[in-house]
Design an enzyme around this catalytic site. Sequence first.
Site, short mmCIF file in Angstrom:
data_model
loop_
_atom_site.label_atom_id
_atom_site.label_comp_id
_atom_site.label_asym_id
_atom_site.label_seq_id
_atom_site.Cartn_x
_atom_site.Cartn_y
_atom_site.Cartn_z
N ASP A 1 0.45 -28.20 3.21
CA ASP A 1 -0.73 -28.85 2.62
C ASP A 1 -0.40 -30.30 2.25
OD1 ASP A 1 -1.88 -26.36 2.77
OD2 ASP A 1 -2.06 -26.05 0.61
N LYS B 1 -1.12 -24.25 -7.16
CA LYS B 1 -0.90 -22.91 -7.69
C LYS B 1 0.29 -22.92 -8.66
CE LYS B 1 -1.52 -21.30 -3.54
NZ LYS B 1 -2.65 -21.90 -2.81
N VAL C 1 -5.42 -24.80 3.41
CA VAL C 1 -5.84 -26.15 3.02
C VAL C 1 -5.44 -27.15 4.10
CG1 VAL C 1 -5.40 -28.03 1.37
CG2 VAL C 1 -5.84 -25.70 0.54
N SER D 1 4.76 -26.55 0.90
CA SER D 1 3.58 -26.25 1.71
C SER D 1 3.22 -27.42 2.63
CB SER D 1 2.38 -25.96 0.79
OG SER D 1 1.22 -25.78 1.57
N GLU E 1 -12.35 -23.52 2.67
CA GLU E 1 -11.28 -22.91 3.48
C GLU E 1 -11.47 -21.40 3.58
OE1 GLU E 1 -7.79 -21.52 2.02
OE2 GLU E 1 -7.86 -22.50 0.07
N1 PSU Z 1 -6.12 -21.34 -3.31
C1 PSU Z 1 -6.44 -20.11 -3.76
N2 PSU Z 1 -6.01 -19.04 -3.02
C2 PSU Z 1 -5.32 -19.20 -1.82
C3 PSU Z 1 -4.99 -20.51 -1.36
C4 PSU Z 1 -5.43 -21.54 -2.14
O1 PSU Z 1 -7.07 -19.95 -4.84
O2 PSU Z 1 -5.00 -18.21 -1.17
C5 PSU Z 1 -4.26 -20.71 -0.03
C6 PSU Z 1 -4.67 -22.05 0.58
O3 PSU Z 1 -5.18 -21.76 1.87
C7 PSU Z 1 -3.39 -22.84 0.66
C8 PSU Z 1 -2.40 -21.75 0.89
O4 PSU Z 1 -3.41 -23.80 1.68
O5 PSU Z 1 -2.83 -20.76 -0.07
C9 PSU Z 1 -0.97 -22.23 0.70
O6 PSU Z 1 -0.13 -21.42 1.43
P1 PSU Z 1 1.41 -21.86 1.69
O7 PSU Z 1 2.02 -21.92 0.33
O8 PSU Z 1 1.98 -20.77 2.58
O9 PSU Z 1 1.36 -23.19 2.37
MN MN Z 2 5.50 -22.24 2.45
#
Ligand code: PSU
Ligand code: MN
Length: 300
Positions: free
Chosen positions: A141, A158, A105, A139, A24
């Site tokens: 994801d 995370k 992701v 997310s 990604e």
């Molecule tokens: N993993 C990491 N660093 C990141 C991410 C994942 O080590 O920055 C990113 C991925 O692209 C994941 C996104 O899909 O963070 C999630 O963002 P959100 O919580 O806004 O969906």
């Molecule tokens: Mn979000």
Amino acid sequence: MPLTEVTEEVRDALAERRPVVALESTIIAQGLPRPRNLTVALELEQRVRSRGATPATIAVLDGRVRIGLDGPALERVAEDTSVRKLGSRDLAPALATRASGATTVSATAFLAARSGIRLFATGGLGGVHRAWAHSQDESADLRVLAQTAITVVCAGVKSILDVPATLQRLETLGVGVLGYRTDHFPGFYLTSSGEPLDWTVTSPREVAEVIRAREELGPPSSALIVANPVPEARQLDPDLHDRVLREALDACAAQGITGQAITPFLLDFLTRRTGGASLEANLAAVYGNVTLAAQIATAL
Ligand code: PSU
Ligand code: MN
């Protein structure tokens, strides 16, 4: 697919059924500090190659989906601050308006599977945020993984998230989770989140066998997560993690950060307030995942 450009290297590898690993680009553009992010992007591709697989970093540039990025494209993603963050729902407007963006992701898994790529490596997945009851922040994801036949190697989700709630959502959505040489779900910066897992695998070959079994059961309709913990020697100190994370969540709420900006804000806050230690743990996790994904792709 006129709006999609696949590099010759990736196209040949797919046509000859050689191993390919999708990577990604949000982690590069929004997840890591400049200029280290470019070095990391190149190093990730190098690690895939050294394990005998072809890397396919995915992004959108000038309204075109790019499967595989050459040097200048990778530099643009890493350096150009106008490169946006694109989840799967952002793809169509980005293509139609000729925008450029790094794929999360959700967007990467969608695009990779559609191109015939079966393995995908990242750091930590998105999931259910701790303030979910009030913000409904989950997310994208998760929903995409529920609908996409791809295997994702990650260090769990995370740790800024509500991990037990995210695991519950994955169960509800029918997304398989395998612990790689662990019976506990990893904690992204931490080796363990403390949450138990139902299935443990111990080799790339075993993961390949699970993937084959999935395919034999019928075309898989959801993703398989291979949860690969960061080695204990390289994890972030758990006490430091808990303390700085509390400060980060407070700062996020106090500053009114919302939507797509939340995850990059928290990751950056942790990097700064741990003197870079969280960044090193994050990188150790991503490097380990990329290597394992290449080994699984080769075993397949
Ligand atoms: N993993 C990491 N660093 C990141 C991410 C994942 O080590 O920055 C990113 C991925 O692209 C994941 C996104 O899909 O963070 C999630 O963002 P959100 O919580 O806004 O969906
Ligand atoms: Mn979000």
